[in-house]
Design a protein around this motif. Structure first.
Motif, mmCIF file in Angstrom:
data_model
loop_
_atom_site.group_PDB
_atom_site.id
_atom_site.type_symbol
_atom_site.label_atom_id
_atom_site.label_comp_id
_atom_site.label_asym_id
_atom_site.label_seq_id
_atom_site.Cartn_x
_atom_site.Cartn_y
_atom_site.Cartn_z
ATOM 1 N N GLY A 1 -6.720 -2.107 4.608
ATOM 2 C CA GLY A 1 -6.341 -3.500 4.388
ATOM 3 C C GLY A 1 -5.022 -3.675 3.653
ATOM 4 N N GLU A 2 -5.017 -4.634 2.730
ATOM 5 C CA GLU A 2 -3.805 -5.022 2.014
ATOM 6 C C GLU A 2 -3.185 -3.847 1.245
ATOM 7 O OE1 GLU A 2 -4.507 -8.154 -0.772
ATOM 8 O OE2 GLU A 2 -2.559 -7.932 -1.708
ATOM 9 N N TYR A 3 -4.031 -3.033 0.571
ATOM 10 C CA TYR A 3 -3.496 -1.938 -0.236
ATOM 11 C C TYR A 3 -2.865 -0.856 0.640
ATOM 12 C CZ TYR A 3 -5.781 -4.208 -4.120
ATOM 13 O OH TYR A 3 -6.153 -5.134 -5.061
ATOM 14 N N LYS A 4 -3.469 -0.598 1.796
ATOM 15 C CA LYS A 4 -2.873 0.374 2.740
ATOM 16 C C LYS A 4 -1.508 -0.123 3.209
ATOM 17 C CE LYS A 4 -3.438 1.987 7.498
ATOM 18 N NZ LYS A 4 -2.511 3.069 7.333
ATOM 19 N N GLY A 5 -1.436 -1.406 3.573
ATOM 20 C CA GLY A 5 -0.170 -1.976 4.037
ATOM 21 C C GLY A 5 0.911 -1.908 2.974
ATOM 22 N N LYS A 6 0.517 -2.191 1.723
ATOM 23 C CA LYS A 6 1.497 -2.140 0.635
ATOM 24 C C LYS A 6 2.002 -0.718 0.408
ATOM 25 C CE LYS A 6 0.191 -6.162 -2.109
ATOM 26 N NZ LYS A 6 -0.351 -6.636 -3.397
ATOM 27 N N LEU A 7 1.077 0.263 0.385
ATOM 28 C CA LEU A 7 1.514 1.646 0.147
ATOM 29 C C LEU A 7 2.340 2.172 1.325
ATOM 30 C CD1 LEU A 7 1.690 4.099 -1.628
ATOM 31 C CD2 LEU A 7 -0.548 4.844 -0.774
ATOM 32 N N ASP A 8 1.901 1.905 2.557
ATOM 33 C CA ASP A 8 2.689 2.344 3.728
ATOM 34 C C ASP A 8 4.108 1.785 3.654
ATOM 35 O OD1 ASP A 8 0.529 3.720 4.720
ATOM 36 O OD2 ASP A 8 0.083 2.303 6.332
ATOM 37 N N GLY A 9 4.205 0.484 3.340
ATOM 38 C CA GLY A 9 5.519 -0.147 3.256
ATOM 39 C C GLY A 9 6.370 0.425 2.134
ATOM 40 N N HIS A 10 5.720 0.711 0.990
ATOM 41 C CA HIS A 10 6.480 1.255 -0.130
ATOM 42 C C HIS A 10 6.973 2.670 0.172
ATOM 43 C CE1 HIS A 10 6.825 1.629 -4.794
ATOM 44 N NE2 HIS A 10 7.978 1.434 -4.215
ATOM 45 N N LEU A 11 6.130 3.492 0.821
ATOM 46 C CA LEU A 11 6.547 4.858 1.168
ATOM 47 C C LEU A 11 7.716 4.860 2.157
ATOM 48 C CD1 LEU A 11 3.076 6.623 1.507
ATOM 49 C CD2 LEU A 11 4.777 6.972 -0.307
ATOM 50 N N LYS A 12 7.756 3.850 3.029
ATOM 51 C CA LYS A 12 8.836 3.759 4.016
ATOM 52 C C LYS A 12 10.106 3.132 3.435
ATOM 53 C CE LYS A 12 5.664 3.501 7.929
ATOM 54 N NZ LYS A 12 5.115 2.685 9.014
ATOM 55 N N SER A 13 9.986 2.521 2.250
ATOM 56 C CA SER A 13 11.130 1.819 1.644
ATOM 57 C C SER A 13 12.125 2.801 1.012
ATOM 58 C CB SER A 13 10.633 0.848 0.574
ATOM 59 O OG SER A 13 10.275 1.566 -0.600
ATOM 60 N N ALA A 14 13.234 2.256 0.555
ATOM 61 C CA ALA A 14 14.272 3.076 -0.082
ATOM 62 C C ALA A 14 13.782 3.718 -1.374
ATOM 63 C CB ALA A 14 15.513 2.233 -0.346
ATOM 64 N N ASP A 15 12.723 3.188 -2.010
ATOM 65 C CA ASP A 15 12.162 3.833 -3.209
ATOM 66 C C ASP A 15 11.667 5.236 -2.902
ATOM 67 O OD1 ASP A 15 12.603 1.713 -4.911
ATOM 68 O OD2 ASP A 15 10.559 0.919 -4.754
#
Length: 189
Positions: A84-98
């Motif tokens: 759900g929401e937490y998976k989407g947030k972590l996937d997006g953060h891992l793909k981000s410039a961070d």
């Protein structure tokens, strides 16, 4: 003269037979049947997921592993222990410039530079390139018929991935993310 030509022909046949027996061959990795699992660790726990292989091959001299090259599709980074929401947030953060910045750096590569060992157990020295930074890595690889396994421990900060690292930022306490993460690789070819 006729006898000499026969001997030369025999030597050529023997040389070709020997070359075909010991010839280097590449085995293409079946990316649909292979997997790369990542595990990242933080003070309060861990997360894991997968990264798809875009391509890969292993090189053999007869039955002996001699080389390999792999391309990982970093846009496929996927978290498997959340939903759900937490998976989407972590996937997006891992793909981000961070972290891996996959929009700018969509692939990572691994190229073997030295392989030693025999009978299916090998020590591999390779160059791993993430975010256009190349660093040497060493790991063990087990090869059994048409499959291979390896585990790599990677220091993400060597590839300029410093987000949440207590090596670079003070006061993170339980928000700290450890510098090293694991890649567990299972290959079919």
């Amino acid at each position: 003269m006729k006898n000499r030509n026969s001997k030369i022909a025999m030597l050529i046949v023997l040389a070709l037979s020997f070359m075909s027996y010991t010839a280097v061959s590449d085995k293409i990795v079946d990316i649909e049947k292979s997997s790369v699992t990542w595990k990242g660790y933080k003070v309060t726990g861990q997360h894991e997921g997968t990264i798809n292989l875009a391509s890969g091959k292993l090189s053999f001299d007869g039955e002996t592993l001699t080389g390999g090259t792999f391309v990982m599709d970093m846009t496929s980074i996927n978290t498997t222990d959340l939903e759900g929401e937490y998976k989407g947030k972590l996937d997006g953060h891992l793909k981000s410039a961070d972290f891996f910045g996959v929009e700018k750096f969509p692939v990572a590569t691994l190229e073997f530079i030295n392989v030693s060992g025999k009978d299916g157990d090998y020590k591999v020295k390779a160059n791993l390139t993430i975010k256009e930074t190349t660093k040497p890595v060493e790991f063990s690889m087990t090869v059994n018929k048409n499959s291979a396994k390896a585990s790599l421990e990677i220091d993400r900060t060597e590839y300029d991935i410093k987000y949440g690292s207590s090596s670079f930022f003070d006061g993170l306490k339980d928000k700290a993310i450890y510098d090293n993460f694991d890649l567990i690789v299972n290959l079919s070819f």
